[in-house]
Design a protein around this motif. Structure first.
Motif, short mmCIF file in Angstrom:
data_model
loop_
_atom_site.label_atom_id
_atom_site.label_comp_id
_atom_site.label_asym_id
_atom_site.label_seq_id
_atom_site.Cartn_x
_atom_site.Cartn_y
_atom_site.Cartn_z
N HIS A 14 34.91 43.87 35.34
CA HIS A 14 35.56 45.10 35.71
C HIS A 14 35.78 45.18 37.26
O HIS A 14 34.87 44.39 37.95
CB HIS A 14 34.37 46.05 35.47
CG HIS A 14 35.06 47.42 35.31
ND1 HIS A 14 35.53 48.14 36.46
CD2 HIS A 14 35.36 48.30 34.19
CE1 HIS A 14 35.95 49.37 36.04
NE2 HIS A 14 36.05 49.43 34.52
N THR A 15 36.71 45.49 37.85
CA THR A 15 36.98 45.36 39.30
C THR A 15 36.05 46.31 40.40
O THR A 15 36.14 46.19 41.20
CB THR A 15 38.37 45.65 39.61
OG1 THR A 15 38.99 46.91 39.05
CG2 THR A 15 39.17 44.71 38.85
N ASP A 16 35.39 47.46 39.47
CA ASP A 16 34.60 48.32 40.35
C ASP A 16 32.99 47.60 40.65
O ASP A 16 32.70 46.90 39.80
CB ASP A 16 34.14 49.54 39.63
CG ASP A 16 35.50 50.55 39.41
OD1 ASP A 16 36.42 50.28 40.08
OD2 ASP A 16 35.44 51.39 38.73
N TYR A 17 32.70 47.94 41.77
CA TYR A 17 31.20 47.48 42.14
C TYR A 17 30.09 48.16 41.35
O TYR A 17 30.36 49.52 41.40
CB TYR A 17 31.25 47.23 43.56
CG TYR A 17 29.49 46.94 44.17
CD1 TYR A 17 29.41 45.47 44.11
CD2 TYR A 17 28.73 47.92 44.29
CE1 TYR A 17 28.14 45.19 44.61
CE2 TYR A 17 27.45 47.49 44.92
CZ TYR A 17 27.26 46.35 44.80
OH TYR A 17 26.06 45.77 45.24
N MET A 18 29.24 47.45 41.04
CA MET A 18 28.00 48.13 40.40
C MET A 18 26.65 47.19 40.88
O MET A 18 26.70 46.21 40.62
CB MET A 18 27.80 48.41 39.03
CG MET A 18 26.64 48.95 38.64
SD MET A 18 26.62 49.35 36.58
CE MET A 18 27.80 50.62 36.56
N ASP A 19 25.81 47.84 41.48
CA ASP A 19 24.57 47.24 41.89
C ASP A 19 23.55 47.12 40.90
O ASP A 19 23.06 48.16 40.55
CB ASP A 19 23.89 48.05 43.09
CG ASP A 19 22.74 47.23 43.87
OD1 ASP A 19 22.30 46.30 43.24
OD2 ASP A 19 22.36 47.88 44.95
N ASN A 25 21.56 51.12 36.55
CA ASN A 25 22.82 50.56 36.57
C ASN A 25 22.57 49.33 35.55
O ASN A 25 23.52 49.15 34.75
CB ASN A 25 23.18 49.98 37.86
CG ASN A 25 23.86 51.10 38.62
OD1 ASN A 25 24.07 52.30 38.09
ND2 ASN A 25 23.79 50.83 40.07
N PHE A 47 31.32 51.83 32.62
CA PHE A 47 32.18 52.79 33.69
C PHE A 47 32.92 53.79 33.33
O PHE A 47 33.36 54.59 34.33
CB PHE A 47 33.04 51.80 34.68
CG PHE A 47 32.29 50.50 35.12
CD1 PHE A 47 32.03 50.80 36.59
CD2 PHE A 47 32.15 49.37 34.61
CE1 PHE A 47 31.48 50.13 37.28
CE2 PHE A 47 31.37 48.46 35.38
CZ PHE A 47 31.07 48.62 36.75
#
Length: 91
Positions: A14-19, A25, A47
């Motif tokens: 996925h192109t979104d950032y998730m810590d 998360n 997401f």
């Protein structure tokens, strides 16, 4: 010329950032017991949006189905043969 000779249970991009150092998360992908969780048929659960690439096998599917992208990008062309393992991370 670079080829993978190994095993993947699922591939999610996925192109979104998730810590993932944040426990809430990480639990979107892994249960408290360390087992993988269901990401939904198209990988949109973590997401609330379909990832670009989501490769996985449902129970009973043949190894060739792993090349069918459930994400929003296109499918992949397999060079060689795909096989399944006798067990999975969720076993």
């Amino acid at each position: 010329s670079n080829k993978l000779d190994g095993g993947l249970a699922e591939f999610f991009f996925h192109t979104d950032y998730m810590d993932l150092s944040v426990a809430s998360n990480l639990q979107k992908f892994r249960s408290a017991g360390g087992k993988p969780v269901d990401l939904g048929t198209d990988g949109s659960t973590p997401f609330s949006a379909q990832p670009l690439v989501y490769l996985h096998l449902d129970d009973g599917e043949t190894a060739d189905n792993f090349a069918l992208n459930a994400g929003s990008g296109g499918n992949f062309t397999v060079t060689g043969a795909l096989t399944t393992y006798a067990s999975s991370p969720s076993d």
